[in-house]
Scaffold this motif. Structure first.
Motif, short mmCIF file in Angstrom:
data_model
loop_
_atom_site.label_atom_id
_atom_site.label_comp_id
_atom_site.label_asym_id
_atom_site.label_seq_id
_atom_site.Cartn_x
_atom_site.Cartn_y
_atom_site.Cartn_z
N LEU A 1 35.70 3.18 74.41
CA LEU A 1 34.83 3.17 73.24
C LEU A 1 33.37 3.15 73.66
CD1 LEU A 1 36.67 0.54 70.99
CD2 LEU A 1 36.82 3.03 70.85
N GLY A 2 33.08 2.42 74.74
CA GLY A 2 31.70 2.34 75.21
C GLY A 2 31.13 3.69 75.58
N LYS A 3 31.94 4.55 76.18
CA LYS A 3 31.47 5.88 76.53
C LYS A 3 31.12 6.68 75.29
CE LYS A 3 30.83 9.47 79.28
NZ LYS A 3 29.75 9.51 80.28
N VAL A 4 31.97 6.60 74.26
CA VAL A 4 31.68 7.32 73.02
C VAL A 4 30.44 6.75 72.35
CG1 VAL A 4 32.59 7.96 70.76
CG2 VAL A 4 34.13 7.84 72.72
N SER A 5 30.34 5.43 72.29
CA SER A 5 29.22 4.79 71.61
C SER A 5 27.89 5.16 72.26
CB SER A 5 29.40 3.27 71.62
OG SER A 5 30.58 2.89 70.93
N ALA A 6 27.88 5.35 73.58
CA ALA A 6 26.63 5.66 74.30
C ALA A 6 26.37 7.15 74.43
CB ALA A 6 26.69 5.04 75.69
N LEU B 1 25.52 12.38 71.39
CA LEU B 1 26.13 13.36 70.50
C LEU B 1 25.05 14.06 69.69
CD1 LEU B 1 29.14 11.22 69.25
CD2 LEU B 1 29.15 12.95 71.06
N ARG B 2 25.30 15.33 69.39
CA ARG B 2 24.37 16.15 68.63
C ARG B 2 25.01 16.58 67.33
NH1 ARG B 2 20.29 18.33 71.73
NH2 ARG B 2 20.23 20.22 70.47
N PRO B 3 24.23 16.91 66.31
CA PRO B 3 24.80 17.37 65.05
C PRO B 3 25.82 18.49 65.28
CG PRO B 3 22.45 17.02 64.78
CD PRO B 3 22.74 16.84 66.24
N GLY B 4 26.96 18.38 64.59
CA GLY B 4 28.03 19.35 64.73
C GLY B 4 29.09 18.96 65.74
N ASP B 5 28.83 17.92 66.56
CA ASP B 5 29.82 17.51 67.56
C ASP B 5 30.99 16.76 66.92
OD1 ASP B 5 28.27 18.61 69.52
OD2 ASP B 5 27.56 16.71 70.37
N THR B 6 32.13 16.77 67.62
CA THR B 6 33.36 16.11 67.18
C THR B 6 33.90 15.26 68.32
OG1 THR B 6 33.93 17.87 65.62
CG2 THR B 6 35.73 16.47 66.39
N VAL B 7 34.38 14.06 68.00
CA VAL B 7 35.06 13.20 68.96
C VAL B 7 36.47 12.94 68.46
CG1 VAL B 7 35.07 10.96 70.12
CG2 VAL B 7 32.89 12.08 69.60
N LEU B 8 37.46 13.26 69.30
CA LEU B 8 38.86 13.11 68.92
C LEU B 8 39.54 12.08 69.81
CD1 LEU B 8 39.86 16.87 68.45
CD2 LEU B 8 39.10 15.24 66.70
N PHE B 9 40.18 11.09 69.17
CA PHE B 9 40.93 10.06 69.89
C PHE B 9 42.41 10.44 69.91
CE2 PHE B 9 37.04 7.98 68.75
CZ PHE B 9 36.81 7.06 69.77
N LYS B 10 43.06 10.15 71.02
CA LYS B 10 44.46 10.54 71.18
C LYS B 10 45.37 9.67 70.32
CE LYS B 10 48.02 11.63 74.60
NZ LYS B 10 48.39 11.63 76.04
N ARG B 11 46.23 10.32 69.57
CA ARG B 11 47.21 9.60 68.75
C ARG B 11 48.16 8.79 69.63
NH1 ARG B 11 47.69 11.00 63.40
NH2 ARG B 11 46.39 12.75 62.70
N GLY B 12 48.59 7.65 69.08
CA GLY B 12 49.50 6.78 69.79
C GLY B 12 48.83 5.85 70.78
N GLU B 13 47.51 5.95 70.95
CA GLU B 13 46.77 5.12 71.90
C GLU B 13 46.01 4.01 71.15
OE1 GLU B 13 46.75 5.44 75.23
OE2 GLU B 13 47.92 7.28 75.37
N GLU B 14 45.61 2.97 71.90
CA GLU B 14 44.90 1.84 71.32
C GLU B 14 43.65 1.51 72.12
OE1 GLU B 14 47.36 -1.56 70.75
OE2 GLU B 14 49.00 -0.43 69.81
N TRP B 15 42.60 1.10 71.41
CA TRP B 15 41.34 0.68 72.03
C TRP B 15 40.95 -0.68 71.47
CZ3 TRP B 15 42.71 5.58 71.06
CH2 TRP B 15 42.48 6.55 72.05
N ASN B 16 40.42 -1.55 72.31
CA ASN B 16 40.00 -2.88 71.89
C ASN B 16 38.48 -2.97 71.95
OD1 ASN B 16 40.82 -5.75 71.26
ND2 ASN B 16 39.51 -6.09 73.05
N GLY B 17 37.88 -3.36 70.82
CA GLY B 17 36.43 -3.48 70.77
C GLY B 17 35.87 -2.77 69.55
N THR B 18 34.60 -2.38 69.63
CA THR B 18 33.89 -1.76 68.52
C THR B 18 33.46 -0.34 68.88
OG1 THR B 18 33.06 -3.86 67.65
CG2 THR B 18 31.83 -1.87 67.06
N LEU B 19 33.76 0.60 67.98
CA LEU B 19 33.24 1.95 68.10
C LEU B 19 31.92 2.00 67.34
CD1 LEU B 19 33.45 4.96 68.82
CD2 LEU B 19 34.83 5.26 66.73
N ALA B 20 30.80 2.14 68.06
CA ALA B 20 29.48 2.15 67.45
C ALA B 20 28.99 3.59 67.30
CB ALA B 20 28.50 1.35 68.30
#
Length: 428
Positions: free
Chosen positions: A68-73, A76-95
């Motif tokens: 999550l930290g990598k995504v939060s930091a 990203l630019r307008p129009g970008d997409t971030v996809l998380f893999k189904r069936g997986e788990e992350w602990n913490g906050t997505l900022a």
């Protein structure tokens, strides 16, 4: 009266346009849904909690990021997409702090097969401070405050998410506005943020908490906002509005919440012009209520201009109530049309000059309000306790007056004249 408490927490808003005419036409806020439109192609990034690595490019499933930290930091630019893999788990906050644009929103979603990706365990599961985001297909669970906290942002859309086991499923702060929550499951958000003996300050167990303006909450399932409370016995609300103006709560199915909605505001704020339309409200609990609002003779009012149309309510518990308008209720506080409300105890309560009520169907052991000339006290003839469509011979059929809504909660057309009261248009 055992009314549930209001959290002194600020949150935000969302929407799409509608003109609602009740008597004199009242123009509701025009909402910009551009964040839901087609976007120019940006870069798609992938996140895999098991096989990913933050040292990779992230631009394919084979080179996915991990945390999550990598995504939060990420820049990203307008129009970008971030996809998380189904069936997986992350602990913490997505900022999510960056912003898209109306034509190029930023997107968070899922890829692969299986259950929704899970984010949990943080203060907020998702903390959204940017604007023009679409967040979909995530499960947000077990966080200390919110499944999603929208703070400062505007024109964000949450869709097809599941938020559960939080204090609040979606919290929209007073610094946020024009946000949309739709087609989502906000289930068993039944934790209290304050629950201590004495005073009048217990708070929590919200499906949605709105402290901001011009939000749209539509097409969601909201259930299980119900928790024990030292101050009130039980507390919780499917949609709590505090300091929020011009929010629209439409076409939601709710069940087993302590209250469907409660409204109030700080002394220097307002909670005016909120609309509740075509919602379905049921509960298995002995105590519950549909709507609680306030006049000027309370510390949390006056709440002005609340409009309540075409809702279907069945709360059979012995201590359940329909609508409550207290502390100096009058026609500027609450207007109701075309509602079907069947409860175990009091179908409606008003004090003062009273609300503006008409064309409703009410069934309860008692009522404390002056009904309009076209309202009736009778069995609405629901199909069943969990199916609030009305059967042949229902007094709701043909009772409704025009409200400007063109479809019912199923998408069936609503006639201009002779509409059915409640959330479901009658079909033989």
């Amino acid at each position: 009266m055992g009314l549930s408490g209001i959290r002194r927490h600020k949150a935000a808003a969302s929407g799409t346009a509608l003109l609602l005419a009740l008597g004199a036409a009242a123009a509701l806020p025009s909402f910009d849904a551009a964040a839901d439109g087609t976007a120019a192609a940006g870069t798609t990034y992938y996140v895999d909690a098991s096989a990913g690595s933050d040292s990779r490019a992230g631009t394919s499933a084979a080179t996915a990021w991990r945390t999550l930290g990598k995504v939060s930091a990420a820049a990203l630019r307008p129009g970008d997409t971030v996809l998380f893999k189904r069936g997986e788990e992350w602990n913490g906050t997505l900022a999510l702090a960056r912003s898209g644009t109306a034509g190029q929103p930023l997107t968070v979603g899922a890829y692969g097969t299986g259950e929704r990706p899970v984010v949990g365990g943080g203060a907020n599961c998702v903390w959204l401070t940017g604007s023009y985001w679409t967040v979909r297909d995530l499960r947000l669970t077990g966080c200390d405050w919110a499944g999603v906290e929208i703070e400062k942002g505007h024109h964000n859309t949450l869709e097809a998410i599941r938020a559960d086991d939080n204090v609040v499923g979606v919290s929209i702060a007073d610094t946020a506005h024009h946000n949309t929550v739709r087609g989502s499951e906000l289930i068993d958000n039944n934790k209290m943020s304050v629950d201590d003996p004495g005073g009048d300050d217990d708070s929590g167990a919200f499906g949605v908490l709105l402290n901001g303006d011009d939000n749209l909450i539509t097409g969601n399932t909201i259930a299980g906002s119900y928790a024990t409370s030292h101050d009130y016995g039980y507390d919780g609300a499917a949609v709590e509005i505090y300091d929020g103006d011009r929010n629209r709560i439409e076409y939601n199915v709710t069940r087993d919440n302590e209250t469907f909605t409660e409204l109030g505001h700080d002394t220097d704020k307002t909670a005016d012009g909120n609309v509740f339309a075509y919602n379905v409200v049921t509960s298995k609990y002995e105590r519950g209520s549909f709507l609680v609002t306030r006049g000027p003779d309370t510390g949390l009012g006056p709440v002005r201009g609340t409009l309540v149309v075409n809702n279907s309510v069945y709360l059979p518990g012995a201590e359940s109530q329909g609508w409550v308008c207290h502390g100096g209720c009058d026609t500027d506080i609450l207007k109701l049309r075309n509602n079907v409300i069947a409860v175990g105890w009091k179908s409606g309560y008003e004090d003062g000059a009273g609300a503006d009520e008409d064309t409703g169907v009410y069934d309860g052991s008692q009522h404390q309000f002056d009904a309009g000339p076209d309202s009736v006290f009778a069995d609405p003839r629901f199909t069943g306790p969990d199916d609030l469509r009305v059967r042949a011979g229902s007094p709701a059929i043909g009772r409704g007056e025009p409200t400007g809504y063109t479809v019912d909660i199923t998408g069936a057309p609503v006639p201009e004249e002779g509409a059915t009261a409640g959330a479901y248009e009658y079909r033989p």
